[in-house]
Design an enzyme around this catalytic site. Structure first.
Site, PDB file in Angstrom:
ATOM      1  N   THR A 181     -27.519  -5.859  21.507  1.00  0.00           N
ATOM      2  CA  THR A 181     -27.780  -5.364  20.151  1.00  0.00           C
ATOM      3  C   THR A 181     -29.216  -5.634  19.740  1.00  0.00           C
ATOM      4  OG1 THR A 181     -25.494  -5.465  19.366  1.00  0.00           O
ATOM      5  CG2 THR A 181     -27.218  -5.728  17.716  1.00  0.00           C
ATOM      6  N   ASN A 229     -19.617   3.079  26.473  1.00  0.00           N
ATOM      7  CA  ASN A 229     -18.819   1.858  26.514  1.00  0.00           C
ATOM      8  C   ASN A 229     -17.343   2.093  26.246  1.00  0.00           C
ATOM      9  OD1 ASN A 229     -19.987   2.432  23.840  1.00  0.00           O
ATOM     10  ND2 ASN A 229     -18.774   0.698  23.156  1.00  0.00           N
ATOM     11  N   GLN A 269     -23.666  -1.175  29.783  1.00  0.00           N
ATOM     12  CA  GLN A 269     -22.427  -0.929  30.517  1.00  0.00           C
ATOM     13  C   GLN A 269     -22.656  -0.450  31.951  1.00  0.00           C
ATOM     14  OE1 GLN A 269     -19.416  -1.682  29.833  1.00  0.00           O
ATOM     15  NE2 GLN A 269     -19.514  -2.182  27.665  1.00  0.00           N
ATOM     16  N   SER A 281     -27.416  -6.748  28.552  1.00  0.00           N
ATOM     17  CA  SER A 281     -26.693  -7.852  27.917  1.00  0.00           C
ATOM     18  C   SER A 281     -26.043  -8.721  28.982  1.00  0.00           C
ATOM     19  CB  SER A 281     -25.622  -7.308  26.967  1.00  0.00           C
ATOM     20  OG  SER A 281     -24.880  -8.364  26.390  1.00  0.00           O
ATOM     21  N   GLY A 282     -26.215 -10.041  28.881  1.00  0.00           N
ATOM     22  CA  GLY A 282     -25.707 -10.950  29.889  1.00  0.00           C
ATOM     23  C   GLY A 282     -24.196 -11.028  29.982  1.00  0.00           C
ATOM     24  N   HIS A 283     -23.528 -10.995  28.840  1.00  0.00           N
ATOM     25  CA  HIS A 283     -22.088 -11.251  28.879  1.00  0.00           C
ATOM     26  C   HIS A 283     -21.274 -10.062  29.393  1.00  0.00           C
ATOM     27  CE1 HIS A 283     -20.365  -9.199  25.202  1.00  0.00           C
ATOM     28  NE2 HIS A 283     -21.640  -9.128  24.917  1.00  0.00           N
ATOM     29  N   THR A 289     -38.177 -20.155  19.600  1.00  0.00           N
ATOM     30  CA  THR A 289     -38.154 -20.879  20.867  1.00  0.00           C
ATOM     31  C   THR A 289     -37.264 -20.168  21.875  1.00  0.00           C
ATOM     32  OG1 THR A 289     -38.494 -22.967  19.715  1.00  0.00           O
ATOM     33  CG2 THR A 289     -37.628 -23.086  21.959  1.00  0.00           C
ATOM     34  N   CYS A 309     -16.313  -3.420  19.566  1.00  0.00           N
ATOM     35  CA  CYS A 309     -17.625  -3.792  19.029  1.00  0.00           C
ATOM     36  C   CYS A 309     -17.714  -3.659  17.515  1.00  0.00           C
ATOM     37  CB  CYS A 309     -18.715  -2.933  19.669  1.00  0.00           C
ATOM     38  SG  CYS A 309     -18.888  -3.231  21.434  1.00  0.00           S
TER      39      CYS A 309
END
Length: 367
Positions: free
Chosen positions: A68, A147, A175, A194-196, A231, A312
């Site tokens: 996102t 998706n 996706q 996106s990592g997840h 950071t 989502c």
């Protein structure tokens, strides 16, 4: 529980978790600090960045909190940087809400957005895309894989088309990355990840880009070359690089997709929503006259986890914009469920789904 909702999120792989823990324990210093521990953390961060540049064949990587944020940065950062060229942007009606809502915000700032309609299989017409381009078009944004129903857009073809016209091309690859092969010779200008979604961690993602200048949309201490203040999480970056190095297309997904298509086609009142040739890890089906929530609940009682067409929108029960856009018949549009495979899916999981659906279908239909 048998988990078949991998398009919503995936179980992190052990190697990814191990990489995150090691980085958290040994390289916890702020990578912007000048002392030796900060330098070590920065070296590890830049090593992860270099790996991802090579893996994605892109010149620059900005680490984000997920897809996102990457989409917001791609669209708003590009639009503001190139508004001197024009203020027209093209997208599709079936894009992820993070794209559609970012563009809606840009419209409030004087940009003009063309939202291309899609066919009954969720596909855009490339000729219609060509005809939508104008002299003041600065950006086209499309997802590679939808998706909700798995439709694949021809991004390589579109990338070549837009490059000739000097129009910037952003692709939401959330996706598709790690699931479909990319043509390195015709990559888009900006790529969101996106990592997840690839057995990495929530809260990790990136925007990869080449040949484009972005304007920052988040301000802080000048981190990430001034593009994203705050950071940087070194452990998240390391874990994301690990997840993407491990991710690769699984040929069994296509086999299971075909098996389930044949299986569901044998039921009266069940419609395959995902088109032929869609991404192999996603299969959307609908049961006539039945709400998707009932199917999800019924299968959950059988220890099978699937979802309705999209997860989502904070558990919204409204018919999704994708299902509306493809014009699914009224008697089917509320009964869509999405099955999605991941790296931990097995042949036994597919068999268990088939047996469970048969029982749930009989109960729902009273047969």
């Amino acid at each position: 529980m048998i988990y078949l909702d991998n398009s919503a999120t995936t179980q992190p792989k052990k190697e990814v978790l191990d990489a995150f823990v090691k980085a958290s324990e040994q390289f916890y210093a702020n990578p912007a600090s000048l002392h030796v521990m900060g330098n070590q953390a920065e070296d590890l961060l830049e090593s992860a960045r270099s790996q991802l540049k090579e893996l994605l064949n892109m010149d620059r990587i900005v680490f984000t909190s997920g897809g996102t944020e990457a989409n917001n940065l791609a669209l708003i950062g590009t639009a503001k940087s190139y508004q001197h060229r024009g203020k027209h942007i093209v997208t599709a009606a079936t894009e992820h809400p993070s794209v559609l809502n970012s563009l809606a915000a840009l419209e409030q700032q004087g940009f003009e957005v063309t939202r291309l309609p899609v066919g009954h299989h969720g596909e855009i017409d490339v000729d219609e895309l060509k005809n939508s381009l104008r002299s003041d078009t600065i950006l086209v944004s499309l997802m590679h894989v939808n998706n909700e129903i798995g439709t694949i857009h021809p991004i390589s073809e579109i990338a070549r088309l837009l490059k000739k016209r000097r129009i910037i091309f952003h692709v939401d690859a959330v996706q598709s990355i790690g699931k479909l092969a990319f043509d390195p010779s015709s990559m888009p200008d900006l790529l969101s990840v996106s990592g997840h979604k690839v057995h990495g961690l929530k809260g990790s993602g990136l925007l990869a880009y080449s040949g484009v200048e972005l304007q920052a949309i988040q301000y802080g201490g000048g981190q990430e070359s001034g593009i994203r203040g705050g950071t940087v999480s070194v452990p998240n970056a390391v874990a994301l690089a690990k997840a993407l190095r491990l991710a690769k297309p699984n040929p069994l997904h296509l086999q299971w997709n075909k098996t389930l298509r044949q299986f569901f086609s044998e039921f009266d009142g069940v419609k395959i929503v995902s088109p032929e040739g869609a991404a192999p890890h996603i299969l959307a089906v609908a049961v006539k006259g039945i709400k998707g929530e009932i199917l999800v609940s019924g299968l959950q009682k059988e220890s099978i986890i699937v979802s309705t067409s999209s997860a989502c929108s904070s558990k919204s029960r409204d018919t999704s914009h994708v299902i509306q856009a493809i014009g699914l018949p009224r008697e089917f549009k509320d009964g869509v469920m999405r099955i999605s495979f991941g790296a931990f899916t097995t042949e036994q999981d597919i068999s268990a789904l088939q047996s469970a659906f048969q029982r749930v279908y009989r109960i729902i239909k009273g047969v």
